[in-house]
Design a protein around this motif. Structure first.
Motif, PDB file in Angstrom:
ATOM      1  N   THR A   1       0.853  -1.178   0.000  1.00 54.63           N
ATOM      2  CA  THR A   1       0.000   0.000   0.000  1.00 54.63           C
ATOM      3  C   THR A   1       0.891   1.231   0.000  1.00 54.63           C
ATOM      4  OG1 THR A   1      -1.754  -1.112   1.209  1.00 54.63           O
ATOM      5  CG2 THR A   1      -1.761   1.278   1.294  1.00 54.63           C
ATOM      6  N   SER A   2       0.622   2.180  -0.863  1.00 49.24           N
ATOM      7  CA  SER A   2       1.390   3.421  -0.898  1.00 49.24           C
ATOM      8  C   SER A   2       0.865   4.369   0.169  1.00 49.24           C
ATOM      9  CB  SER A   2       1.275   4.086  -2.264  1.00 49.24           C
ATOM     10  OG  SER A   2       1.836   3.257  -3.248  1.00 49.24           O
ATOM     11  N   VAL A   3       1.791   5.051   0.818  1.00 49.67           N
ATOM     12  CA  VAL A   3       1.411   6.018   1.845  1.00 49.67           C
ATOM     13  C   VAL A   3       2.056   7.358   1.562  1.00 49.67           C
ATOM     14  CG1 VAL A   3       1.128   4.254   3.640  1.00 49.67           C
ATOM     15  CG2 VAL A   3       3.302   5.422   3.413  1.00 49.67           C
ATOM     16  N   ASN A   4       1.436   8.405   2.042  1.00 49.34           N
ATOM     17  CA  ASN A   4       2.048   9.735   2.081  1.00 49.34           C
ATOM     18  C   ASN A   4       2.599   9.922   3.481  1.00 49.34           C
ATOM     19  OD1 ASN A   4       1.408  10.443  -0.527  1.00 49.34           O
ATOM     20  ND2 ASN A   4      -0.457  11.542   0.035  1.00 49.34           N
TER      21      ASN A   4
ATOM     22  N   VAL B   1       0.020   8.021   5.892  1.00 51.43           N
ATOM     23  CA  VAL B   1      -1.410   7.921   5.631  1.00 51.43           C
ATOM     24  C   VAL B   1      -1.591   7.101   4.350  1.00 51.43           C
ATOM     25  CG1 VAL B   1      -3.511   9.203   5.084  1.00 51.43           C
ATOM     26  CG2 VAL B   1      -1.834  10.161   6.691  1.00 51.43           C
TER      27      VAL B   1
ATOM     28  N   VAL C   1      -2.801   5.897   0.972  1.00 51.25           N
ATOM     29  CA  VAL C   1      -3.524   6.615  -0.072  1.00 51.25           C
ATOM     30  C   VAL C   1      -3.897   5.728  -1.259  1.00 51.25           C
ATOM     31  CG1 VAL C   1      -2.677   8.916   0.497  1.00 51.25           C
ATOM     32  CG2 VAL C   1      -1.353   7.477  -1.046  1.00 51.25           C
ATOM     33  N   ILE C   2      -3.071   4.711  -1.533  1.00 51.26           N
ATOM     34  CA  ILE C   2      -3.337   3.848  -2.683  1.00 51.26           C
ATOM     35  C   ILE C   2      -3.057   2.402  -2.301  1.00 51.26           C
ATOM     36  CG2 ILE C   2      -2.673   3.236  -5.041  1.00 51.26           C
ATOM     37  CD1 ILE C   2      -1.765   6.131  -5.400  1.00 51.26           C
TER      38      ILE C   2
END
Length: 116
Positions: free
Chosen positions: A47-50, A63, A65-66
């Motif tokens: 999972t991609s995070v910011n 967080v 995000v994707i």
């Protein structure tokens, strides 16, 4: 693209400390049938995070995000990736400079090479 040109046997190492793209890369490798995975299971963390910092620079958090979904619609998050050949590294051998996962990967790859 190497996936369109490479025609030799290959193998990939993975370990339980892998995270994010280190989950996605072996997943694609296995799904595409490029070769065997050797090592330990990888937790499902694709999972991609910011990464966000606040006024206090010691506070940093991610967080999501994707999330990555397969063609069947399943998320890779929380979907553990199992290696084809399970090999745990032993700290006692690592400090001696011996990597059991790498050793096993080379042994397996040698089996796929033509005998001369």
């Amino acid at each position: 693209m190497p996936s369109r040109r490479w025609n030799k046997p290959s193998i990939m190492l993975q370990c339980e400390a892998n995270y994010s793209n280190a989950h996605g890369t072996p997943w694609v490798y296995k799904t595409m049938g490029l070769g065997k995975l050797v090592g330990m299971p990888v937790p499902g963390t694709m999972t991609s995070v910011n990464w966000i910092g606040l006024q206090d620079p010691t506070l940093l958090f991610g967080v999501p995000v994707i999330g990555y979904r397969t063609a069947q619609g399943n998320y890779l998050e929380n979907s553990q990736l199992e290696p084809d050949i399970l090999v745990a590294n032993n700290p006692a051998t690592i400090v001696k400079g011996e990597d059991l996962q790498l050793k096993k990967a080379v042994e397996e790859l040698m089996k796929e090479l033509p005998k001369k």
